[in-house]
Design a protein around this motif. Sequence first.
Motif, PDB file in Angstrom:
ATOM      1  N   GLN A 331       0.864  -1.183   0.000  1.00  0.00           N
ATOM      2  CA  GLN A 331       0.000   0.000   0.000  1.00  0.00           C
ATOM      3  C   GLN A 331       0.900   1.232   0.000  1.00  0.00           C
ATOM      4  OE1 GLN A 331      -3.292  -0.744  -0.135  1.00  0.00           O
ATOM      5  NE2 GLN A 331      -2.795  -2.921   0.138  1.00  0.00           N
ATOM      6  N   TRP A 332       0.414   2.324  -0.594  1.00  0.00           N
ATOM      7  CA  TRP A 332       1.202   3.553  -0.624  1.00  0.00           C
ATOM      8  C   TRP A 332       0.879   4.395   0.596  1.00  0.00           C
ATOM      9  CZ3 TRP A 332       5.370   5.011  -3.161  1.00  0.00           C
ATOM     10  CH2 TRP A 332       5.720   4.311  -4.322  1.00  0.00           C
ATOM     11  N   TRP A 333       1.869   4.515   1.484  1.00  0.00           N
ATOM     12  CA  TRP A 333       1.717   5.262   2.714  1.00  0.00           C
ATOM     13  C   TRP A 333       2.443   6.593   2.580  1.00  0.00           C
ATOM     14  CZ3 TRP A 333      -1.268   2.560   6.155  1.00  0.00           C
ATOM     15  CH2 TRP A 333      -1.344   1.175   5.968  1.00  0.00           C
ATOM     16  N   ARG A 334       1.903   7.616   3.213  1.00  0.00           N
ATOM     17  CA  ARG A 334       2.545   8.931   3.172  1.00  0.00           C
ATOM     18  C   ARG A 334       2.459   9.560   4.562  1.00  0.00           C
ATOM     19  NH1 ARG A 334       4.804  12.253  -0.317  1.00  0.00           N
ATOM     20  NH2 ARG A 334       4.587  14.516  -0.205  1.00  0.00           N
ATOM     21  N   GLY A 335       3.613  10.063   5.032  1.00  0.00           N
ATOM     22  CA  GLY A 335       3.644  10.669   6.349  1.00  0.00           C
ATOM     23  C   GLY A 335       5.029  11.182   6.682  1.00  0.00           C
ATOM     24  N   VAL A 336       5.283  11.350   7.975  1.00  0.00           N
ATOM     25  CA  VAL A 336       6.548  11.909   8.461  1.00  0.00           C
ATOM     26  C   VAL A 336       7.490  10.760   8.820  1.00  0.00           C
ATOM     27  CG1 VAL A 336       7.634  13.406  10.171  1.00  0.00           C
ATOM     28  CG2 VAL A 336       5.289  13.875   9.388  1.00  0.00           C
ATOM     29  N   ARG A 337       8.743  10.871   8.382  1.00  0.00           N
ATOM     30  CA  ARG A 337       9.723   9.846   8.717  1.00  0.00           C
ATOM     31  C   ARG A 337       9.954   9.803  10.227  1.00  0.00           C
ATOM     32  NH1 ARG A 337      14.203  11.013   3.917  1.00  0.00           N
ATOM     33  NH2 ARG A 337      13.187   9.729   2.309  1.00  0.00           N
ATOM     34  N   LEU A 338      10.100   8.602  10.752  1.00  0.00           N
ATOM     35  CA  LEU A 338      10.343   8.465  12.182  1.00  0.00           C
ATOM     36  C   LEU A 338      11.647   9.137  12.578  1.00  0.00           C
ATOM     37  CD1 LEU A 338       9.244   4.779  12.951  1.00  0.00           C
ATOM     38  CD2 LEU A 338       7.876   6.877  12.896  1.00  0.00           C
ATOM     39  N   ARG A 339      12.644   9.063  11.726  1.00  0.00           N
ATOM     40  CA  ARG A 339      13.923   9.679  12.075  1.00  0.00           C
ATOM     41  C   ARG A 339      13.818  11.207  12.090  1.00  0.00           C
ATOM     42  NH1 ARG A 339      17.642   8.054   6.814  1.00  0.00           N
ATOM     43  NH2 ARG A 339      16.861   9.621   5.342  1.00  0.00           N
ATOM     44  N   ASP A 340      12.895  11.768  11.322  1.00  0.00           N
ATOM     45  CA  ASP A 340      12.680  13.216  11.375  1.00  0.00           C
ATOM     46  C   ASP A 340      11.999  13.619  12.677  1.00  0.00           C
ATOM     47  OD1 ASP A 340      13.824  13.421   8.896  1.00  0.00           O
ATOM     48  OD2 ASP A 340      11.932  13.546   7.795  1.00  0.00           O
ATOM     49  N   LEU A 341      11.095  12.781  13.170  1.00  0.00           N
ATOM     50  CA  LEU A 341      10.468  13.047  14.466  1.00  0.00           C
ATOM     51  C   LEU A 341      11.501  12.964  15.581  1.00  0.00           C
ATOM     52  CD1 LEU A 341       7.134  11.061  14.033  1.00  0.00           C
ATOM     53  CD2 LEU A 341       7.390  13.546  14.107  1.00  0.00           C
ATOM     54  N   ALA A 342      12.430  11.995  15.453  1.00  0.00           N
ATOM     55  CA  ALA A 342      13.515  11.906  16.437  1.00  0.00           C
ATOM     56  C   ALA A 342      14.362  13.174  16.416  1.00  0.00           C
ATOM     57  CB  ALA A 342      14.379  10.675  16.153  1.00  0.00           C
ATOM     58  N   GLY A 343      14.542  13.739  15.222  1.00  0.00           N
ATOM     59  CA  GLY A 343      15.323  14.967  15.106  1.00  0.00           C
ATOM     60  C   GLY A 343      14.679  16.144  15.804  1.00  0.00           C
ATOM     61  N   LEU A 344      13.352  16.135  15.941  1.00  0.00           N
ATOM     62  CA  LEU A 344      12.661  17.230  16.612  1.00  0.00           C
ATOM     63  C   LEU A 344      12.968  17.286  18.099  1.00  0.00           C
ATOM     64  CD1 LEU A 344       9.101  17.029  14.987  1.00  0.00           C
ATOM     65  CD2 LEU A 344      10.947  18.630  14.430  1.00  0.00           C
ATOM     66  N   VAL A 345      13.412  16.155  18.666  1.00  0.00           N
ATOM     67  CA  VAL A 345      13.646  16.108  20.113  1.00  0.00           C
ATOM     68  C   VAL A 345      15.114  15.794  20.417  1.00  0.00           C
ATOM     69  CG1 VAL A 345      11.289  15.606  20.812  1.00  0.00           C
ATOM     70  CG2 VAL A 345      12.779  13.728  20.095  1.00  0.00           C
ATOM     71  N   GLY A 346      16.004  16.252  19.526  1.00  0.00           N
ATOM     72  CA  GLY A 346      17.414  16.234  19.862  1.00  0.00           C
ATOM     73  C   GLY A 346      18.265  15.141  19.277  1.00  0.00           C
ATOM     74  N   TYR A 347      17.730  14.349  18.365  1.00  0.00           N
ATOM     75  CA  TYR A 347      18.521  13.267  17.769  1.00  0.00           C
ATOM     76  C   TYR A 347      18.737  13.573  16.291  1.00  0.00           C
ATOM     77  CZ  TYR A 347      17.267  10.887  22.093  1.00  0.00           C
ATOM     78  OH  TYR A 347      17.097  10.565  23.412  1.00  0.00           O
ATOM     79  N   ASP A 348      19.692  14.443  16.009  1.00  0.00           N
ATOM     80  CA  ASP A 348      19.949  14.854  14.630  1.00  0.00           C
ATOM     81  C   ASP A 348      20.805  13.846  13.874  1.00  0.00           C
ATOM     82  OD1 ASP A 348      18.530  17.238  14.940  1.00  0.00           O
ATOM     83  OD2 ASP A 348      20.277  18.216  15.857  1.00  0.00           O
ATOM     84  N   GLY A 349      21.591  13.058  14.589  1.00  0.00           N
ATOM     85  CA  GLY A 349      22.425  12.061  13.938  1.00  0.00           C
ATOM     86  C   GLY A 349      21.692  10.735  13.845  1.00  0.00           C
ATOM     87  N   ASP A 350      22.336   9.697  14.342  1.00  0.00           N
ATOM     88  CA  ASP A 350      21.695   8.382  14.336  1.00  0.00           C
ATOM     89  C   ASP A 350      20.569   8.361  15.361  1.00  0.00           C
ATOM     90  OD1 ASP A 350      23.471   7.475  12.424  1.00  0.00           O
ATOM     91  OD2 ASP A 350      24.911   6.730  13.907  1.00  0.00           O
ATOM     92  N   PRO A 351      19.344   8.047  14.944  1.00  0.00           N
ATOM     93  CA  PRO A 351      18.224   8.038  15.885  1.00  0.00           C
ATOM     94  C   PRO A 351      18.293   6.831  16.811  1.00  0.00           C
ATOM     95  CG  PRO A 351      17.492   7.306  13.729  1.00  0.00           C
ATOM     96  CD  PRO A 351      18.913   7.750  13.562  1.00  0.00           C
ATOM     97  N   PRO A 352      17.696   6.941  17.993  1.00  0.00           N
ATOM     98  CA  PRO A 352      17.687   5.825  18.938  1.00  0.00           C
ATOM     99  C   PRO A 352      16.438   4.963  18.779  1.00  0.00           C
ATOM    100  CG  PRO A 352      16.820   7.754  20.008  1.00  0.00           C
ATOM    101  CD  PRO A 352      17.106   8.148  18.569  1.00  0.00           C
ATOM    102  N   ASP A 353      16.257   4.049  19.726  1.00  0.00           N
ATOM    103  CA  ASP A 353      15.022   3.263  19.788  1.00  0.00           C
ATOM    104  C   ASP A 353      13.846   4.192  20.112  1.00  0.00           C
ATOM    105  OD1 ASP A 353      16.824   1.097  19.626  1.00  0.00           O
ATOM    106  OD2 ASP A 353      16.907   0.935  21.821  1.00  0.00           O
ATOM    107  N   VAL A 354      12.639   3.654  19.934  1.00  0.00           N
ATOM    108  CA  VAL A 354      11.466   4.455  20.269  1.00  0.00           C
ATOM    109  C   VAL A 354      10.392   3.567  20.877  1.00  0.00           C
ATOM    110  CG1 VAL A 354      10.418   4.210  17.964  1.00  0.00           C
ATOM    111  CG2 VAL A 354       9.790   6.146  19.430  1.00  0.00           C
ATOM    112  N   LEU A 355       9.734   4.087  21.897  1.00  0.00           N
ATOM    113  CA  LEU A 355       8.565   3.447  22.492  1.00  0.00           C
ATOM    114  C   LEU A 355       7.330   4.151  21.959  1.00  0.00           C
ATOM    115  CD1 LEU A 355       7.274   1.500  24.604  1.00  0.00           C
ATOM    116  CD2 LEU A 355       7.467   3.375  26.254  1.00  0.00           C
TER     117      LEU A 355
END
Length: 423
Positions: A331-355
């Motif tokens: 299916q064609w999904w469209r939205g915000v990348r998880l790594r971009d959301l991580a960047g909003l809260v201080g993870y500009d490089g390699d993103p961490p795990d997420v709950l």
Amino acid sequence: MGRGAVPGVCRTYGRAMTRSPSSPGFWRSPLRGPWLTSVLGVVLLGGITVLFVTGLVSYAAYNPNLSPVNDKTPDKGILGFYLFAWPTDPHWLYRLNQSVHVTLGVTLIPVLLAKLWSVVPRLFALPPARSLAHALERVSLLLLVGGALFEFVTGVLNIQLDYIFPGSFYTLHFYGAWVFFSAFVVHVVLKTPVALRNLRHLGEEKDDLVSPRPDRPTVSRRGALWFVGGGSLLLFATTVGQSFDGLLRRTALLAPHGGADPGSGPNGFQINKTARYAGIDTAETAEDAWRLVVTGRTGTVRLSRAGLARLPLHSAALPIACVEGWSTSDQWWRGVRLRDLAGLVGYDGDPPDVLVESLQRRGAFRRTALRANQVADPRSLLALYVNGEDLSPDHGFPARIIVPAAPGVLNTKWVARMTFGDL
């Protein structure tokens, strides 16, 4: 007169003896014998090995070592030796694995039943143990039969969504698989030389499976094998379609039916858990009420759906695949990348795990965890749209997770909170 009475007594005694399952004369089928048992055993040897491996792979896909919220089998200890960070490539990996695991498991049911039927006299044989090796074989046989029935019955109930287990399916099926496969390995080691010898000789050799007083045959052994094979083929044909879309899905007569109708249009693909079942209140998902809470190293950000839509959006073609064996096409999904959301809260490089936490109020996997490699994949999205339209309520509106190669339950719907960091 004395001589005339003795034969009658003997005949009565003989009939009484044949009524006992421990007596060889009790089992009268002319089909039983080492050759038939060996053929069925060789088929199960390959099939059950594939089932065991794909089952372990399915378990690994949940990343059970990542977080307690993903771990449905506590205290697994050394039985988790093979676990690894679940990959995101190829994106259809979990879909293929579960399709093989479930379809093959259902297909092997006639072979398993035929195999158990072919060796049932041995379950009643006396004495129970003639030697240490024979005692080991008998114990492995009991564990093998019990384990096989347990694994196949619980597996079939699970794919039919009949959760009537006295505990978690994941825990029961996981430990049951190890008990069963351990007995299976012992049995294979003990019986493989005999099975290979029997396959090389089409003529039956005398052993405890051959009835001393067989009934007249109504079908040949090869005919019996064709019958078993036909049953397996029928089950295959009525199961495999659940891994596809369109007309093939309609052939999956053994797949769960009677659930929610996904309807037609862009959101018209299979649903496993509806918004109503999950207890989603439409007031909570309204535009003026719903906010996504994102927490990380630099603090907390709250985003409305409109705010998310103003962020850079990306698309990915990914399937949904569930542990029960069903899946959709991409299916064609469209939205915000998880790594971009991580960047909003201080993870500009390699993103961490997420709950990830859902608005869902009942049912399993209201909270799930994703590994850093899954967050970092550019195809991993907090999806707002599917196939060009807003998500429907049943598909996770206002926002849901979609990650390549992840089990369906880790693609959390109705997302409310995301907490980035080491879990």
